[in-house]
Design a protein around this motif. Structure first.
Motif, mmCIF file in Angstrom:
data_model
loop_
_atom_site.group_PDB
_atom_site.id
_atom_site.type_symbol
_atom_site.label_atom_id
_atom_site.label_comp_id
_atom_site.label_asym_id
_atom_site.label_seq_id
_atom_site.Cartn_x
_atom_site.Cartn_y
_atom_site.Cartn_z
ATOM 1 N N ALA A 66 -17.778 -8.168 -60.985
ATOM 2 C CA ALA A 66 -17.265 -7.376 -62.087
ATOM 3 C C ALA A 66 -18.449 -6.879 -62.906
ATOM 4 C CB ALA A 66 -16.359 -8.221 -62.967
ATOM 5 N N ASN A 67 -18.307 -5.699 -63.501
ATOM 6 C CA ASN A 67 -19.432 -5.208 -64.279
ATOM 7 C C ASN A 67 -19.494 -5.898 -65.627
ATOM 8 O OD1 ASN A 67 -17.739 -3.960 -66.201
ATOM 9 N ND2 ASN A 67 -17.703 -2.046 -65.063
ATOM 10 N N ARG A 68 -20.524 -5.635 -66.392
ATOM 11 C CA ARG A 68 -20.797 -6.390 -67.595
ATOM 12 C C ARG A 68 -19.777 -6.158 -68.705
ATOM 13 N NH1 ARG A 68 -25.674 -9.038 -67.434
ATOM 14 N NH2 ARG A 68 -26.186 -9.294 -65.267
ATOM 15 N N LYS A 69 -18.971 -5.100 -68.591
ATOM 16 C CA LYS A 69 -17.934 -4.859 -69.586
ATOM 17 C C LYS A 69 -16.631 -5.575 -69.236
ATOM 18 C CE LYS A 69 -19.705 -0.406 -71.148
ATOM 19 N NZ LYS A 69 -19.395 1.043 -71.321
ATOM 20 N N GLY A 70 -16.606 -6.173 -68.058
ATOM 21 C CA GLY A 70 -15.448 -6.956 -67.682
ATOM 22 C C GLY A 70 -14.432 -6.215 -66.844
ATOM 23 N N PHE A 71 -14.729 -4.973 -66.435
ATOM 24 C CA PHE A 71 -13.803 -4.245 -65.592
ATOM 25 C C PHE A 71 -14.175 -4.507 -64.148
ATOM 26 C CE2 PHE A 71 -13.961 -1.825 -69.560
ATOM 27 C CZ PHE A 71 -12.623 -1.846 -69.902
ATOM 28 N N GLN A 72 -13.264 -5.063 -63.386
ATOM 29 C CA GLN A 72 -13.595 -5.482 -62.040
ATOM 30 C C GLN A 72 -13.762 -4.298 -61.098
ATOM 31 O OE1 GLN A 72 -10.370 -8.143 -61.210
ATOM 32 N NE2 GLN A 72 -11.424 -9.871 -62.080
ATOM 33 N N THR A 73 -14.790 -4.383 -60.259
ATOM 34 C CA THR A 73 -15.030 -3.348 -59.268
ATOM 35 C C THR A 73 -14.447 -3.722 -57.919
ATOM 36 O OG1 THR A 73 -17.163 -4.318 -58.689
ATOM 37 C CG2 THR A 73 -17.155 -2.675 -60.435
ATOM 38 N N ALA A 74 -13.964 -4.991 -57.801
ATOM 39 C CA ALA A 74 -13.359 -5.476 -56.557
ATOM 40 C C ALA A 74 -14.277 -5.243 -55.377
ATOM 41 C CB ALA A 74 -12.005 -4.851 -56.337
ATOM 42 N N GLU A 131 -25.862 -11.224 -59.546
ATOM 43 C CA GLU A 131 -24.486 -10.829 -59.837
ATOM 44 C C GLU A 131 -23.645 -10.726 -58.571
ATOM 45 O OE1 GLU A 131 -22.912 -7.809 -63.105
ATOM 46 O OE2 GLU A 131 -23.640 -6.751 -61.336
ATOM 47 N N THR A 132 -24.294 -10.409 -57.457
ATOM 48 C CA THR A 132 -23.583 -10.182 -56.203
ATOM 49 C C THR A 132 -22.990 -11.448 -55.593
ATOM 50 O OG1 THR A 132 -25.716 -10.327 -55.060
ATOM 51 C CG2 THR A 132 -24.903 -8.122 -55.621
ATOM 52 N N VAL A 133 -23.371 -12.629 -56.105
ATOM 53 C CA VAL A 133 -22.820 -13.872 -55.551
ATOM 54 C C VAL A 133 -21.804 -14.505 -56.504
ATOM 55 C CG1 VAL A 133 -24.929 -14.300 -54.231
ATOM 56 C CG2 VAL A 133 -24.636 -15.394 -56.479
ATOM 57 N N ILE A 134 -21.385 -13.763 -57.508
ATOM 58 C CA ILE A 134 -20.459 -14.311 -58.500
ATOM 59 C C ILE A 134 -19.097 -13.629 -58.369
ATOM 60 C CG2 ILE A 134 -20.001 -14.703 -60.954
ATOM 61 C CD1 ILE A 134 -23.023 -14.541 -61.435
ATOM 62 N N TRP A 135 -18.071 -14.452 -58.219
ATOM 63 C CA TRP A 135 -16.690 -13.985 -58.180
ATOM 64 C C TRP A 135 -16.009 -14.403 -59.482
ATOM 65 C CZ3 TRP A 135 -14.370 -12.047 -53.450
ATOM 66 C CH2 TRP A 135 -15.255 -12.036 -52.348
ATOM 67 N N VAL A 152 -3.244 -10.529 -59.247
ATOM 68 C CA VAL A 152 -4.590 -10.542 -59.852
ATOM 69 C C VAL A 152 -5.532 -11.212 -58.855
ATOM 70 C CG1 VAL A 152 -6.009 -11.218 -61.817
ATOM 71 C CG2 VAL A 152 -3.567 -10.778 -62.157
ATOM 72 N N PRO A 153 -6.242 -10.427 -58.058
ATOM 73 C CA PRO A 153 -7.135 -11.018 -57.062
ATOM 74 C C PRO A 153 -8.363 -11.669 -57.674
ATOM 75 C CG PRO A 153 -7.386 -8.646 -57.110
ATOM 76 C CD PRO A 153 -6.232 -8.966 -58.020
ATOM 77 N N ILE A 154 -8.962 -12.579 -56.916
ATOM 78 C CA ILE A 154 -10.279 -13.106 -57.272
ATOM 79 C C ILE A 154 -11.280 -12.058 -56.803
ATOM 80 C CG2 ILE A 154 -11.956 -14.941 -56.883
ATOM 81 C CD1 ILE A 154 -9.641 -16.849 -56.401
ATOM 82 N N ALA A 155 -11.952 -11.421 -57.757
ATOM 83 C CA ALA A 155 -12.767 -10.247 -57.447
ATOM 84 C C ALA A 155 -14.252 -10.542 -57.594
ATOM 85 C CB ALA A 155 -12.378 -9.080 -58.350
ATOM 86 N N LYS A 156 -15.046 -9.842 -56.833
ATOM 87 C CA LYS A 156 -16.490 -10.036 -56.822
ATOM 88 C C LYS A 156 -17.195 -8.959 -57.637
ATOM 89 C CE LYS A 156 -20.221 -10.950 -53.541
ATOM 90 N NZ LYS A 156 -20.579 -11.003 -52.106
ATOM 91 N N CYS A 173 -26.129 -14.786 -64.800
ATOM 92 C CA CYS A 173 -27.065 -13.732 -64.405
ATOM 93 C C CYS A 173 -28.335 -13.786 -65.243
ATOM 94 C CB CYS A 173 -26.401 -12.363 -64.538
ATOM 95 S SG CYS A 173 -25.114 -12.027 -63.309
ATOM 96 N N ALA A 174 -28.191 -14.040 -66.530
ATOM 97 C CA ALA A 174 -29.355 -14.130 -67.413
ATOM 98 C C ALA A 174 -30.282 -15.271 -67.001
ATOM 99 C CB ALA A 174 -28.897 -14.320 -68.861
ATOM 100 N N ALA A 175 -29.711 -16.288 -66.335
ATOM 101 C CA ALA A 175 -30.507 -17.435 -65.886
ATOM 102 C C ALA A 175 -31.042 -17.247 -64.473
ATOM 103 C CB ALA A 175 -29.665 -18.713 -65.947
ATOM 104 N N GLY A 176 -30.780 -16.075 -63.874
ATOM 105 C CA GLY A 176 -31.364 -15.780 -62.573
ATOM 106 C C GLY A 176 -30.423 -15.798 -61.395
ATOM 107 N N VAL A 177 -29.132 -16.032 -61.610
ATOM 108 C CA VAL A 177 -28.167 -16.003 -60.509
ATOM 109 C C VAL A 177 -27.808 -14.544 -60.227
ATOM 110 C CG1 VAL A 177 -25.889 -16.727 -59.703
ATOM 111 C CG2 VAL A 177 -27.247 -18.250 -61.174
#
Length: 219
Positions: free
Chosen positions: A211-219, A110-114, A205-209, A104-108
């Protein structure tokens, strides 16, 4: 007993070398060093490693080069989304969160990262990705030796995959990693023959899309 060990030593060495050579050659046509030659894939699968060298705050060059390679794929339009794979379960700092944050810091976006936080082994992640995205194509991102093994695993799982080789780390610094890779290549054949299942299922443990910056997945 010693005579018996000496008798089987050449056979053991042959198996070790054969496994190594086969994997290297089996994957060579689907491993790419130049980004402009890579076909477009649905996902870039970034294989994990710790961000920092063990027990230090020194940046792990394996990690750095993989993030660099992934960002290059994104900027060149070679992937539509990413799956960052690693240990996000009882692991601090979370490998998947570190990778997501740096992408994300490099410009990707967050919404396209699982995040595959249960991709504890390469085989686990390949099987889990195949189950979650059975019709998708993947560009695996890691160092060449790791990509080679992952491509053989992907082929065995019926996944359409190729790989982009991240920068290498010299033998002087990375000899432990290369030594572990030899053992991992032998283990690969055992896992494929025995049809070893992932430690965590997708249901557990699903592959989730996103996740917030603290590491808690929002699924």
């Amino acid at each position: 007993m010693l005579a018996g060990l000496l008798y089987f030593l050449p056979f053991g060495l042959f198996i070790l070398v054969a496994a190594d050579v086969y994997i290297t050659f089996a994957a060579r046509k689907r491993s790419y060093r130049r980004v402009d030659e890579i076909p477009q894939a649905d996902f870039g699968l970034v294989l994990d490693t710790a961000k920092y060298v063990e027990n230090t705050r020194m940046l792990n060059r394996y990690y750095h080069y993989r993030i660099e390679a992934a960002v290059e794929l994104w900027r060149r339009g070679k992937v539509k989304a990413f799956i960052v794979r690693g240990s996000g379960i009882n692991h601090c700092p979370s490998e998947t969160v570190c990778m997501q944050n740096d992408l994300c810091a490099a410009g990707v976006p967050e919404t396209v990262i699982w995040q595959d936080t249960a991709g504890l082994r390469t085989l686990d992640s390949i099987i889990r990705c195949a189950g979650r995205f059975p019709e998708s194509s993947f560009c695996i991102v890691s160092q060449p030796f790791h990509n080679q093994r992952a491509l053989v695993q992907a082929k065995a799982c019926g996944i359409e995959a190729w790989a982009y080789n991240a920068g290498m780390v010299g033998m002087k610094t990375g000899w432990k990693t290369h030594a572990r890779e030899r053992a991992a290549r032998l283990r690969l054949w055992y896992d494929l023959v025995m049809k070893t299942a992932p430690i965590y299922s997708l249901e557990a443990v699903p592959i989730a899309k996103a996740a917030n910056r603290k590491g808690f997945q929002t699924a």
